[in-house]
Scaffold this active site. Structure first.
Site, PDB file in Angstrom:
ATOM      1  N   CYS A  75      90.055 -51.637 -17.094  1.00 42.97           N
ATOM      2  CA  CYS A  75      90.716 -52.842 -17.571  1.00 42.97           C
ATOM      3  C   CYS A  75      90.366 -53.959 -16.600  1.00 42.97           C
ATOM      4  CB  CYS A  75      92.229 -52.646 -17.586  1.00 42.97           C
ATOM      5  SG  CYS A  75      92.734 -51.071 -18.311  1.00 42.97           S
ATOM      6  N   ASP A 127     105.983 -58.101 -10.871  1.00 39.02           N
ATOM      7  CA  ASP A 127     105.893 -57.287  -9.660  1.00 39.02           C
ATOM      8  C   ASP A 127     105.651 -58.299  -8.542  1.00 39.02           C
ATOM      9  OD1 ASP A 127     105.795 -55.081  -8.018  1.00 39.02           O
ATOM     10  OD2 ASP A 127     104.439 -53.950  -9.321  1.00 39.02           O
ATOM     11  N   CYS A 134      92.845 -54.966 -13.778  1.00 44.41           N
ATOM     12  CA  CYS A 134      93.546 -53.878 -13.092  1.00 44.41           C
ATOM     13  C   CYS A 134      94.110 -54.307 -11.736  1.00 44.41           C
ATOM     14  CB  CYS A 134      92.605 -52.692 -12.884  1.00 44.41           C
ATOM     15  SG  CYS A 134      93.420 -51.333 -12.011  1.00 44.41           S
ATOM     16  N   ARG A 153     107.929 -47.555  -1.824  1.00 41.62           N
ATOM     17  CA  ARG A 153     108.557 -48.876  -1.737  1.00 41.62           C
ATOM     18  C   ARG A 153     110.042 -48.801  -2.017  1.00 41.62           C
ATOM     19  NH1 ARG A 153     105.736 -52.327  -5.539  1.00 41.62           N
ATOM     20  NH2 ARG A 153     104.324 -52.574  -3.790  1.00 41.62           N
ATOM     21  N   TYR A 154     110.420 -48.036  -3.035  1.00 42.41           N
ATOM     22  CA  TYR A 154     111.830 -47.885  -3.379  1.00 42.41           C
ATOM     23  C   TYR A 154     112.327 -46.606  -2.708  1.00 42.41           C
ATOM     24  CZ  TYR A 154     110.454 -51.018  -7.223  1.00 42.41           C
ATOM     25  OH  TYR A 154     109.968 -52.044  -7.976  1.00 42.41           O
ATOM     26  N   LYS A 213     109.446 -54.693  -8.590  1.00 38.77           N
ATOM     27  CA  LYS A 213     109.536 -55.304  -9.910  1.00 38.77           C
ATOM     28  C   LYS A 213     110.836 -56.081 -10.061  1.00 38.77           C
ATOM     29  CE  LYS A 213     106.895 -51.459 -11.803  1.00 38.77           C
ATOM     30  NZ  LYS A 213     106.838 -50.637 -10.570  1.00 38.77           N
ATOM     31  N   ARG A 236      94.884 -52.473  -9.366  1.00 34.29           N
ATOM     32  CA  ARG A 236      94.271 -51.706  -8.270  1.00 34.29           C
ATOM     33  C   ARG A 236      92.751 -51.796  -8.288  1.00 34.29           C
ATOM     34  NH1 ARG A 236      98.232 -47.618  -9.675  1.00 34.29           N
ATOM     35  NH2 ARG A 236     100.085 -48.664  -8.898  1.00 34.29           N
ATOM     36  N   ASP A 249      99.520 -59.446 -12.684  1.00 37.24           N
ATOM     37  CA  ASP A 249      99.535 -59.635 -11.234  1.00 37.24           C
ATOM     38  C   ASP A 249      98.448 -60.612 -10.798  1.00 37.24           C
ATOM     39  OD1 ASP A 249     101.666 -57.873 -10.804  1.00 37.24           O
ATOM     40  OD2 ASP A 249     100.319 -56.136 -10.830  1.00 37.24           O
ATOM     41  N   ARG A 269     112.158 -43.198  -4.902  1.00 40.84           N
ATOM     42  CA  ARG A 269     111.014 -42.807  -5.721  1.00 40.84           C
ATOM     43  C   ARG A 269     109.715 -43.279  -5.082  1.00 40.84           C
ATOM     44  NH1 ARG A 269     113.917 -46.939  -7.673  1.00 40.84           N
ATOM     45  NH2 ARG A 269     113.044 -48.543  -9.036  1.00 40.84           N
ATOM     46  N   CYS A 271      89.069 -43.886 -13.980  1.00 40.56           N
ATOM     47  CA  CYS A 271      89.720 -44.037 -15.283  1.00 40.56           C
ATOM     48  C   CYS A 271      88.663 -43.789 -16.354  1.00 40.56           C
ATOM     49  CB  CYS A 271      90.280 -45.444 -15.453  1.00 40.56           C
ATOM     50  SG  CYS A 271      91.533 -45.847 -14.222  1.00 40.56           S
TER      51      CYS A 271
HETATM   52  C1  LIG Z   1     106.576 -49.418 -10.512  1.00 41.30           C
HETATM   53  C2  LIG Z   1     106.742 -48.635  -9.325  1.00 41.30           C
HETATM   54  C3  LIG Z   1     107.649 -47.573  -9.285  1.00 41.30           C
HETATM   55  C4  LIG Z   1     108.500 -47.196 -10.474  1.00 41.30           C
HETATM   56  O1  LIG Z   1     109.396 -48.208 -10.795  1.00 41.30           O
HETATM   57  P1  LIG Z   1     110.432 -48.019 -12.007  1.00 41.30           P
HETATM   58  O2  LIG Z   1     111.078 -49.369 -12.146  1.00 41.30           O
HETATM   59  O3  LIG Z   1     111.377 -46.939 -11.626  1.00 41.30           O
HETATM   60  O4  LIG Z   1     109.634 -47.649 -13.215  1.00 41.30           O
HETATM   61  C5  LIG Z   1     107.774 -46.876  -8.117  1.00 41.30           C
HETATM   62  N1  LIG Z   1     107.055 -47.192  -7.022  1.00 41.30           N
HETATM   63  C6  LIG Z   1     106.197 -48.229  -7.022  1.00 41.30           C
HETATM   64  C7  LIG Z   1     105.458 -48.548  -5.770  1.00 41.30           C
HETATM   65  C8  LIG Z   1     105.993 -48.976  -8.168  1.00 41.30           C
HETATM   66  O5  LIG Z   1     105.123 -49.983  -8.177  1.00 41.30           O
HETATM   67  S1  SF4 Z   2      95.048 -50.659 -15.455  1.00 42.92           S
HETATM   68 FE1  SF4 Z   2      93.649 -49.950 -13.837  1.00 42.92          FE
HETATM   69  S2  SF4 Z   2      94.389 -47.878 -13.343  1.00 42.92           S
HETATM   70 FE2  SF4 Z   2      95.259 -48.416 -15.352  1.00 42.92          FE
HETATM   71  S3  SF4 Z   2      93.768 -47.610 -16.847  1.00 42.92           S
HETATM   72 FE3  SF4 Z   2      93.257 -49.770 -16.489  1.00 42.92          FE
HETATM   73  S4  SF4 Z   2      91.674 -49.667 -14.887  1.00 42.92           S
HETATM   74 FE4  SF4 Z   2      92.722 -47.687 -14.873  1.00 42.92          FE
END
Ligand SMILES: *Cc1c(COP(=O)(O)O)cnc(C)c1O
Ligand code: SF4
Length: 393
Positions: free
Chosen positions: A137, A338, A140, A120-121, A345, A142, A301, A124, A133
């Site tokens: 949670c 986010d 979560c 996305r960025y 973010k 995801r 989220d 990175r 996991c």
């Molecule tokens: C959170 C995230 C990052 C890292 O973001 P930072 O602000 O640098 O910690 C990178 N890629 C994705 C898709 C993210 O959700």
């Molecule tokens: S937030 Fe989601 S990915 Fe992170 S530890 Fe909890 S269940 Fe696992």
């Protein structure tokens, strides 16, 4: 409510499992084998509310139930509102889907470079290395793929993802996540970190993991060796409530630190868990004692079935206002949302700037008092010069 952050008040020990041999208890494989994954396991140790019974029935279609014995000990079984309980024991409320809620709340699917790699960025990327996991949670982000309860069928292809990173020289920062990367075998982790370290343009490697919190026993001397070998590798842990700061977590953070791993923490702001300034202050103070720098505080989220855990955004702003200036600067995380749909973010801050006029900024300090500062460092034309000193003969 949690005024005592002194370590002598931190939980430690085997609790409900005091009969188990210490060598088993301290073995992460024993912890994984003995996870509580079925409603009958929970019922053995506690009375579930009807709300929780309903949640457990539903969990297999949404996000699996799993809790390590170590983490289960942190639940106050007498308290239906226990903040640890709310994080890991499913509730029927997870079935209610509000119109604003989404399966992929932060739009990751739309930014996949290759399967399992979110780019996305520009500089990175997020490399999803597993979908499991140690515990799950309930909020979560995801949930769509983690634990595979929804049949997403996630099969990370490491070679494709590594090739993508190798052929995109703008990627200087790789974040391993999932699922929990520290559940990979030592061998796989060693391999992935080694491959990433060998890419000249990858300057920064980090891991997001809740393993130190759910399964501190996993931080073994062998794992320390892997971090020493491939370091610097940074780790963001995920602690939400001061009660999660135990002697065991302290030990895990110490072992990671001693292996050269800088530690940050990401908390999720959750209703009935940590949506309270005193609890958050206690948490960040304990984190600093464990060598962990609070990094982000996330607005929860818009994941499906999370309304009962989400707070008003203004609560997060209020908590940050209560921390900034009132405690150690290192203790204050950045509150972020986010952005739904894939915006990334966005920092959300209390407002300290009251006004910017033509030539000065009018600001408020942490106590609400007003101060001013000129926009430009100096205005030579208006500065009155001190008379020159007489030259002494
Ligand atoms: C959170 C995230 C990052 C890292 O973001 P930072 O602000 O640098 O910690 C990178 N890629 C994705 C898709 C993210 O959700
Ligand atoms: S937030 Fe989601 S990915 Fe992170 S530890 Fe909890 S269940 Fe696992």
């Amino acid at each position: 409510m949690y005024p005592l952050d002194d370590r002598k008040n931190w939980f430690s020990g085997q609790g409900l499992w005091s009969e188990v041999a210490a060598s088993d208890w301290q073995d992460y494989r024993w912890q994984l084998r003995n996870r509580l994954t079925r409603v009958e396991h929970l019922r053995e140790y506690m009375d579930l509310t009807p709300e929780e019974e309903a949640g457990c029935d539903f969990a297999n279609n949404k996000l699996a139930l799993a809790i390590t014995p170590y983490f289960f000990n942190l639940i106050d079984r007498e308290d239906p509102h226990c903040p640890i309980r709310r994080q890991v024991i499913p509730r029927g409320e997870e079935m209610h889907v509000a119109p604003e809620e989404l399966l992929d709340p932060v739009g990751e699917e739309g930014s996949m470079g290759v399967d399992g790699l979110v780019h996305r960025y520009p500089d990175r990327c997020l490399f999803l290395v597993t979908n499991v996991c140690a515990a799950y949670c309930r909020y979560c982000t995801r949930s769509r793929l983690v634990s595979n309860a929804q049949g997403y069928d996630f099969h990370p292809n490491y070679e494709n993802a590594l090739k993508y990173i190798e052929t995109h020289p703008q990627i200087r920062d790789v974040l391993l996540s999932g699922g929990d990367p520290l559940l990979l075998s030592d061998k796989k982790l060693d391999y992935i970190l080694g491959r990433l370290r060998a890419i000249p343009h990858v300057e920064f490697i980090r891991i997001g993991s809740r393993i130190p919190v759910f399964l501190p026993q996993r931080i073994t001397p062998q794992l320390q060796e892997i971090f020493r070998k491939h370091g610097p590798v940074w780790i963001s842990i995920h602690v939400n409530h001061p009660r999660e700061c135990t002697e065991e977590l302290y030990g895990a953070c110490e072992r990671l630190s001693f292996a050269g791993v800088p530690l940050g923490n990401q908390s999720v702001l959750l209703k009935g868990v940590n949506d309270d300034a005193a609890i958050m202050r206690s948490l960040v103070h304990r984190l600093l004692q464990m060598r962990v720098r609070p990094y982000y505080l996330y607005q929860c989220d818009l994941i499906t079935g999370s309304a009962h855990l989400r707070t008003d955004v203004r609560k997060g702003i209020e908590i940050i206002r209560d921390l900034r200036g009132h405690t150690t600067g290192y203790a204050v995380p950045q509150f972020v949302i986010d952005a739904p749909g894939g915006g990334g973010k966005v920092p959300i801050n209390p407002e300290y700037v009251k006004e910017i006029t033509e030539d000065e900024v009018i600001m408020r300090n942490f106590e609400g008092e007003e101060y001013r500062y000129p926009l430009k460092g100096s205005r030579p034309a208006e500065v009155e010069r001190e008379p020159a000193l007489p030259v002494l003969a």
